[in-house]
Design a protein around this motif. Structure first.
Motif, PDB file in Angstrom:
ATOM      1  N   SER A  70       1.028  -1.213  -0.059  1.00  0.00           N
ATOM      2  CA  SER A  70      -0.071   0.058  -0.282  1.00  0.00           C
ATOM      3  C   SER A  70       0.841   1.036   0.051  1.00  0.00           C
ATOM      4  CB  SER A  70      -0.911   0.005   1.219  1.00  0.00           C
ATOM      5  OG  SER A  70      -1.920  -1.029   1.262  1.00  0.00           O
ATOM      6  N   ASP A 103      -5.630  -0.592  -4.942  1.00  0.00           N
ATOM      7  CA  ASP A 103      -5.168  -1.039  -3.710  1.00  0.00           C
ATOM      8  C   ASP A 103      -6.090  -2.096  -3.114  1.00  0.00           C
ATOM      9  OD1 ASP A 103      -3.878  -1.962  -1.349  1.00  0.00           O
ATOM     10  OD2 ASP A 103      -3.582  -0.010  -0.647  1.00  0.00           O
ATOM     11  N   GLU A 104      -5.887  -3.521  -3.574  1.00  0.00           N
ATOM     12  CA  GLU A 104      -6.864  -4.349  -3.180  1.00  0.00           C
ATOM     13  C   GLU A 104      -8.583  -4.087  -3.205  1.00  0.00           C
ATOM     14  OE1 GLU A 104      -5.997  -6.467   0.521  1.00  0.00           O
ATOM     15  OE2 GLU A 104      -4.043  -5.504   0.880  1.00  0.00           O
TER      16      GLU A 104
HETATM   17 MG   LIG Z   1      -2.446  -2.882   2.144  1.00  0.00          MG
END
Ligand SMILES: [Mg+2]
Ligand SMILES: Nc1ncnc2c1ncn2[C@@H]1O[C@H](COP(=O)(O)OP(=O)(O)O)[C@@H](O)[C@H]1O
Lengths: 286, 295
Positions: free
Chosen positions: B81, B210-211
């Protein structure tokens, strides 16, 4: 060796007993608090309603004899509170935005400390302060009362605005920043609208708080039995001040109108609070 | 060296574009230009990122190819991240966030002294892990929020953009009859696709995710994956994912982040074509991770 679930119960029984006793105590305390409030409301309504009639709402205040109303006092309260809001609300909101978004530093902490101290300040001292600041030079007038009330509102509005803006999740700010929206625009167009209902709620509660204030008005607007529509010169009337003065009167009829005025004040605060609750219940952050 | 040769060419082209008259004109040009022209590459050189004194990642170098999907995988806490947020300067929004090294977008260092982070973020969009639609705005307004807040557009133009981006995000059919309802009234999976549409609407050149599917149900995940397949025809996509199958399915390149010893900063352990990473990785830790032996 195994124990049965019903073994070793004394501890559990004790816990259950303490639990029900404490619950009972909590109920009683709540009942006492609600009863006190209910009694005050009931008393004011019963005594106040008797004073309400057309004359009460259309004629000026009287401190002796028969009759008299609160027309000029209602007007005074409305004008004084309106001017107070005009000054206190924008400054308070901007201070709150500053504290929430840029206030993580020493200056922010100083402002926060000052605001909290001001919130707890005796309101009569504020009245004295404005007396020295404005009244000595310009005489008693409505606007001086507005200044005193604005100073009272300021820290309340600033701190509630700060609290509510802090409730706006960072993920919302990040979403806006990641779209290439500048920080100031993110605050103005995304954060504040998200917090708006909370900010309005805070403002209304601050209004409700100052609408019934008496002490800061004694040294600033003085009170007036006659019509004075100009808030910038001459003593003015206000409902709270009238209730304070009239309740000391030996005349039965004047005391009666004081109760009527008290009921008006209670209703103003009640309506403002209900409005605040209603707006808060429809907001995006609470 | 080829990388930088190509970069130079593109830089010249961009500058030529800029010289061509009014911004309005350029706007129209870029929108009608072939999709490939908009996607940009990013080159990361010896990047380290800090939170105050804490060094979260160190010495990351990576070439992110245009019109490709680059997946970032690795155990949690190893800086995925943090890394992805350095690519559009969102890292510095965090308290104490700063970097060392260089990140080039189309040959320009996005951390150069006179670069406005706001302009970087307009060109490098981001979709977050948790769906974060604006709660006060309708579905329609959410999609065009970035446009409305950054420049003026005509209403008819906005209508067109809303439909196009919602289609690209595979959400149009589900919301076309309730565009004026609140964005937060949608399900989590729909909200995330709304956030994708919102990012697409500002027409970035690179999209970071991000995910994006970690909190979603399998059907929503599938829809987002389908949408990504089409996105790479127009954009450069970087996605962090915990889901190994997802990385293998959708990405062209894969970067594996790893921390060897507790307390060290995260490193880019291995970076290669996705096929290579999953079938014949160069390092043992990568193999252990992609085969699920730890993670
Ligand atoms: Mg993360
Ligand atoms: N805002 C922050 N402030 C301080 N440390 C952070 C912050 N965000 C992440 N970190 C730390 O940076 C390291 C990398 O975190 P992160 O990039 O979130 O990893 P990942 O996404 O791979 O799980 C972790 O040790 C984490 O605790």
């Amino acid at each position: 060796m195994t124990t049965r679930l019903t073994d070793v119960t004394s501890n559990y029984r004790r816990r259950k007993l303490v639990d029900s006793v404490m619950t009972g105590v909590a109920y009683v305390c709540t009942a006492v608090a609600v009863a006190a409030l209910g009694f005050v409301l009931f008393y004011v309504v019963v005594r106040g309603l008797g004073a309400w009639n057309l004359e009460f709402f259309t004629s000026t205040t009287k401190y002796f004899g028969e009759g008299g109303g609160i027309a000029n006092a209602l007007y005074g309260t409305a004008v004084i509170v309106a001017f107070a809001a005009l000054m206190g609300v924008p400054v308070g909101i901007m201070a709150g935005i500053y504290l929430a978004e840029y206030g993580e530093n020493r200056l922010g902490n100083v402002v926060r400390f000052v605001a909290d101290t001001m919130t707890g300040f005796p309101s009569i001292v504020l009245g004295l302060f404005v007396y020295g600041l404005l009244v000595l030079a310009y005489g008693f007038h409505g606007f001086a009362g507005s200044v005193a009330l604005a100073v009272m509102m300021l820290p309340i509005v600033a701190r509630t605005t700060e609290e509510i803006i802090r409730l706006v999740p960072d993920s919302i700010r990040e979403a806006s920043l990641a779209l290439g929206v500048p920080r100031w625009k993110t605050i103005l167009r995304v954060v504040i609208p998200t917090a708006m209902s909370g900010i309005i709620t805070g403002v209304i509660l601050a209004l409700a708080r100052v609408a019934g204030e008496t002490a800061p008005l004694i040294f600033t607007i003085l009170g007036n039995q006659f019509w004075n529509t100009d808030p910038f010169s001459g003593a003015m009337a206000a409902v709270s001040l009238f209730v304070f003065e009239a309740s000391k009167s030996p005349y039965e009829a004047v005391q009666q109108t004081a109760w009527g005025g008290a009921l008006v004040l209670v209703l103003i605060v009640l309506v403002l609070n209900l409005t605040a609750r209603f707006i808060a219940s429809r907001g995006s952050v609470r | 060296m080829r990388i930088f040769g190509e970069t130079k060419e593109r830089m010249d082209k961009r500058q030529a574009d800029r010289r061509q008259g009014a911004p309005g004109e350029r706007e129209v040009q870029t929108r009608t230009a072939p999709a490939v022209e908009r996607a940009q590459e990013m080159v990361v050189e010896n990047l380290s990122a800090y939170y105050g004194n804490f060094k979260a990642i160190t010495d990351v170098s990576m070439h992110i190819r245009p019109n490709k999907i680059t997946a970032l995988i690795g155990p949690s806490g190893c800086g995925k991240s943090t890394f992805i947020r350095t690519l559009n300067r969102m890292h510095e929004v965090a308290p104490g966030g700063r970097i060392e090294g260089r990140v080039l977008l189309d040959g320009e260092d996005i951390y150069a002294r006179d670069v406005d982070p706001v302009r970087v973020r307009r060109r490098v969009g981001m979709v977050f892990q948790k769906p974060n639609p604006f709660p006060t705005m309708s579905i329609y307004d959410n999609v065009v929020a970035g446009l409305k807040l950054t420049r003026r557009r005509k209403k008819s133009e906005l209508d067109e953009i809303v439909e196009r981006t919602l289609r690209q995000a595979a959400l149009w059919d589900e919301v076309k009859n309730k565009l004026s309802e609140s964005g937060t009234s949608l399900s989590g999976g729909q909200q995330q696709r709304l956030c994708i549409a919102r990012t697409l609407a500002v027409e970035p050149e690179v999209i970071l995710m991000d995910e994006p599917a970690s909190a979603l149900d399998p059907i929503s995940t599938q829809k987002i994956e389908d949408a990504m397949e089409e996105l790479k025809e127009r954009y450069t996509v970087v996605i962090v994912t915990h889901n190994m199958q997802q990385a293998a399915r959708i990405s062209d390149y894969t970067g594996f982040f790893y921390i060897e010893n507790m307390g060290d900063p995260g490193r880019l352990w291995e970076f290669d074509e996705t096929d290579k990473i999953f079938s014949n990785p160069g390092r043992k830790e990568t193999e252990d991770y992609v085969t699920g032996r730890f993670g």
